[in-house]
Design a protein around this motif. Structure first.
Motif, mmCIF file in Angstrom:
data_model
loop_
_atom_site.group_PDB
_atom_site.id
_atom_site.type_symbol
_atom_site.label_atom_id
_atom_site.label_comp_id
_atom_site.label_asym_id
_atom_site.label_seq_id
_atom_site.Cartn_x
_atom_site.Cartn_y
_atom_site.Cartn_z
ATOM 1 N N VAL A 249 0.875 -1.326 0.013
ATOM 2 C CA VAL A 249 0.116 -0.081 0.047
ATOM 3 C C VAL A 249 0.945 1.263 -0.234
ATOM 4 N N LEU A 250 0.688 1.847 -1.099
ATOM 5 C CA LEU A 250 1.696 3.060 -1.220
ATOM 6 C C LEU A 250 0.990 4.419 -0.624
ATOM 7 N N VAL A 251 1.354 4.858 0.276
ATOM 8 C CA VAL A 251 0.735 6.257 1.076
ATOM 9 C C VAL A 251 1.214 7.155 0.425
ATOM 10 N N VAL A 252 0.368 8.183 -0.230
ATOM 11 C CA VAL A 252 0.933 9.521 -0.720
ATOM 12 C C VAL A 252 -0.227 10.554 -0.083
ATOM 13 N N ALA A 253 0.337 11.585 0.494
ATOM 14 C CA ALA A 253 -0.345 12.580 1.146
ATOM 15 C C ALA A 253 -0.819 13.463 -0.035
ATOM 16 N N ALA A 254 -2.086 13.697 -0.041
ATOM 17 C CA ALA A 254 -2.823 14.380 -0.999
ATOM 18 C C ALA A 254 -2.660 16.029 -1.111
ATOM 19 N N ASP A 255 -2.024 16.478 0.117
ATOM 20 C CA ASP A 255 -1.713 17.537 0.114
ATOM 21 C C ASP A 255 -0.093 18.049 -0.230
ATOM 22 N N ASP A 256 0.514 17.194 -0.690
ATOM 23 C CA ASP A 256 2.120 17.066 -0.789
ATOM 24 C C ASP A 256 2.358 16.359 -2.236
ATOM 25 N N GLY A 257 1.594 15.370 -2.637
ATOM 26 C CA GLY A 257 2.033 14.729 -3.772
ATOM 27 C C GLY A 257 3.123 13.806 -3.713
ATOM 28 N N VAL A 258 3.572 13.557 -4.681
ATOM 29 C CA VAL A 258 4.757 12.231 -5.261
ATOM 30 C C VAL A 258 5.827 13.061 -4.693
ATOM 31 N N MET A 259 6.429 12.297 -3.774
ATOM 32 C CA MET A 259 7.981 12.981 -3.298
ATOM 33 C C MET A 259 8.989 11.709 -3.330
ATOM 34 N N PRO A 260 10.179 12.057 -3.284
ATOM 35 C CA PRO A 260 11.298 11.190 -3.601
ATOM 36 C C PRO A 260 11.068 9.756 -2.969
ATOM 37 N N GLN A 261 10.707 9.745 -1.753
ATOM 38 C CA GLN A 261 10.607 8.407 -0.942
ATOM 39 C C GLN A 261 9.296 7.685 -1.652
ATOM 40 N N THR A 262 8.459 8.360 -2.403
ATOM 41 C CA THR A 262 7.260 7.818 -2.848
ATOM 42 C C THR A 262 7.924 7.138 -3.842
ATOM 43 N N ILE A 263 8.692 7.344 -4.830
ATOM 44 C CA ILE A 263 9.040 6.927 -5.924
ATOM 45 C C ILE A 263 10.130 5.796 -5.686
ATOM 46 N N GLU A 264 10.935 6.129 -4.317
ATOM 47 C CA GLU A 264 11.789 4.743 -3.800
ATOM 48 C C GLU A 264 10.985 3.459 -3.441
ATOM 49 N N ALA A 265 9.982 3.990 -2.781
ATOM 50 C CA ALA A 265 9.051 2.686 -2.479
ATOM 51 C C ALA A 265 8.561 2.060 -3.333
ATOM 52 N N LEU A 266 7.942 2.750 -4.499
ATOM 53 C CA LEU A 266 7.240 2.408 -5.919
ATOM 54 C C LEU A 266 8.253 1.159 -6.596
ATOM 55 N N ASN A 267 9.793 1.794 -6.561
ATOM 56 C CA ASN A 267 10.693 1.066 -7.327
ATOM 57 C C ASN A 267 10.837 -0.284 -6.452
ATOM 58 N N HIS A 268 10.927 -0.049 -5.354
ATOM 59 C CA HIS A 268 11.133 -1.348 -4.268
ATOM 60 C C HIS A 268 10.060 -2.361 -4.805
ATOM 61 N N ALA A 269 8.810 -1.874 -5.010
ATOM 62 C CA ALA A 269 7.575 -2.629 -5.087
ATOM 63 C C ALA A 269 7.903 -3.214 -6.375
ATOM 64 N N LYS A 270 8.253 -2.459 -7.463
ATOM 65 C CA LYS A 270 8.358 -3.034 -8.629
ATOM 66 C C LYS A 270 9.401 -4.037 -8.831
ATOM 67 N N ALA A 271 10.439 -3.896 -8.112
ATOM 68 C CA ALA A 271 11.672 -4.568 -8.181
ATOM 69 C C ALA A 271 11.203 -6.195 -7.750
ATOM 70 N N ALA A 272 10.360 -5.935 -6.704
ATOM 71 C CA ALA A 272 9.987 -7.492 -5.853
ATOM 72 C C ALA A 272 8.825 -7.835 -6.726
ATOM 73 N N GLY A 273 8.432 -7.199 -7.778
ATOM 74 C CA GLY A 273 7.269 -8.002 -8.655
ATOM 75 C C GLY A 273 6.110 -7.802 -7.597
ATOM 76 N N ILE A 274 5.797 -6.913 -6.820
ATOM 77 C CA ILE A 274 4.575 -6.929 -5.967
ATOM 78 C C ILE A 274 3.558 -5.653 -6.528
ATOM 79 N N PRO A 275 2.369 -6.041 -6.423
ATOM 80 C CA PRO A 275 1.218 -5.193 -6.892
ATOM 81 C C PRO A 275 1.078 -4.028 -5.706
ATOM 82 N N VAL A 276 0.662 -2.766 -6.334
ATOM 83 C CA VAL A 276 0.679 -1.845 -5.544
ATOM 84 C C VAL A 276 -0.704 -1.293 -5.560
ATOM 85 N N VAL A 277 -1.206 -0.836 -4.316
ATOM 86 C CA VAL A 277 -2.333 -0.182 -4.071
ATOM 87 C C VAL A 277 -2.118 1.164 -3.536
#
Ligand code: GDP
Ligand code: MG
Length: 382
Positions: free
Chosen positions: A166-194
């Motif tokens: 589950v990728l948490v993104v604050a709607a008042d801040d938007g996508v930030m560096p660690q959002t992308i990092e987390a997303l890349n980790h999930a991608k690398a592990a082949g894990i679906p994201v909500v």
């Protein structure tokens, strides 16, 4: 070892790293001591020094150890006919301050309120919540350590303990560096994201912007024709959390085949462990397959023991724990490490033998690092 450097090798065989750099230089390879070198280079270097170097990863070593006891970790979830559905295991990730901890807290509490009266959840490193979808009760297990660091550390050790992120993104801040990092980790592990678009209670919330920003990174919302579920939530007010749970279950059903045989010797992974003054070593174990029962002999990393008690996230004593259930295990003789694999074995003797072998291997590795370095000259003199 994967990614070993000349310094690592120098420590292992007790020579000076600078000398190894020199030897390689004469062989026509320019490498610094700390740079990681290929397994081939290590073997060539070994031959030059008349060492027989065989590159074995710790994972391979452990696989061989288990094989010698006719055991195997992780691969075998059971025969097709014996498989039963198990709840998805979820890790919450995202940028700092976007609300991961708050989300996990609110989910844990709201589930108690809606569930069994008076139940107070214990912090055991993971918990299970229930949600009803199409009239069917469905469980979801949340790992309670937010952040991708814990996730990455466990994955590096081969512990496949997360099914969905589950990728948490604050709607008042938007996508930030660690959002992308987390997303890349999930991608690398082949894990679906909500995606949980959080803090929608805030005036400055712009959930549409979050959808647009994440689309650029390949997470296309379902409502835009993609296959990622985006759910607007407020971890503060609890708004949208039911829909988030539903999205997790629907994503699991669509993308994953989460089944395991509950009738096998249990296997799982320790996600947290500590020494409790009164109760001794306590490990929270997430069961991958099989059912863990009181009285069974287990090995957890280099710890072993017999299961004396099983305690769930509500502090209740259980007699058994099925797949995907996080449970505190009492009865180990030592504290295992986070990410260590946990296996039920035939008897105490076998558990002890495996644990002892792993323990002495770990001590040997630690000793190699501390051993006195010799110069290459001394080495050749021997
Ligand atoms: P983490 O670093 O991702 O674990 O973020 P936290 O859960 O610690 O939250 C950071 C701050 O945002 C805290 O002050 C939370 O109370 C606040 N917060 C989290 N979720 C929400 C939300 O949905 N709405 C509002 N208004 N504040 C929130
Ligand atoms: Mg936090």
């Amino acid at each position: 070892r994967r990614g070993a450097s000349l310094s690592d090798l120098a420590e292992k065989i007790g020579v000076d790293a600078a000398s190894l750099v020199q030897v390689l230089f004469h062989l026509g390879e320019m490498v610094t001591a700390t740079q990681s070198v290929s397994d081939d280079t290590l073997e060539v270097l070994g031959a030059e020094l008349e060492y027989n170097i065989e590159v074995v990863s710790p994972e391979d070593e452990d696989r061989e150890l288990l094989e010698s006891f006719d055991l195997e970790f992780g691969e075998d979830l059971g025969d097709e006919d014996d498989l039963a559905a198990r709840p998805p295991v979820v890790t919450v990730m995202g940028h700092v301050d976007h609300g991961k901890t708050r989300l996990l807290d609110t989910l844990r509490k709201s589930n108690v309120a809606g569930g069994e009266a008076g139940g107070i959840t214990q912090a055991i490193g993971a918990y299970q919540v229930q949600t009803t979808i199409d009239g069917v009760d469905r469980g979801i297990t949340f790992i309670d350590t937010p952040g991708h660091e814990a996730f990455t550390a466990m994955r590096a050790r081969g512990a496949k303990s997360t099914d969905i992120a589950v990728l948490v993104v604050a709607a008042d801040d938007g996508v930030m560096p660690q959002t992308i990092e987390a997303l890349n980790h999930a991608k690398a592990a082949g894990i679906p994201v909500v995606v949980a678009v959080n803090k929608i209670d805030k005036e400055a919330a712009d959930p549409v912007r979050v959808r647009g920003e994440l689309s650029e990174f390949g997470l296309i919302p379902e409502e835009y024709g993609g296959d990622t579920q985006f759910v607007d939530v407020s971890a503060l007010t609890g708004e949208g959390l039911d829909r988030l749970l539903e999205a997790v279950v629907l994503t699991a059903d669509a993308a994953l085949d989460l089944r395991a045989n509950p009738d096998m010797p249990a296997q799982g992974v320790a996600i947290e462990a500590h020494l409790d003054k009164g109760r001794g070593p306590v490990a929270t174990v997430l069961i991958h397959r099989g059912t863990l029962r009181i009285g069974e002999s287990i090995v957890a990393g280099s710890a072993y023991g017999r299961v004396r008690a099983l305690i769930n996230d509500k502090g209740e004593n259980l007699t058994e724990a099925p797949p995907s259930m996080p449970v505190q295990v009492l009865g180990l003789t030592a504290v295992p490490g986070a990410g260590d694999n946990v296996l039920v074995v035939d008897d105490d003797r076998m558990a002890r033998q495996i644990a002892d072998k792993r323990g002495s291997r770990m001590r040997a590795a630690a000793q190699a690092v501390g051993s006195r370095r010799k110069t290459l000259d001394q080495l050749f003199e021997q």
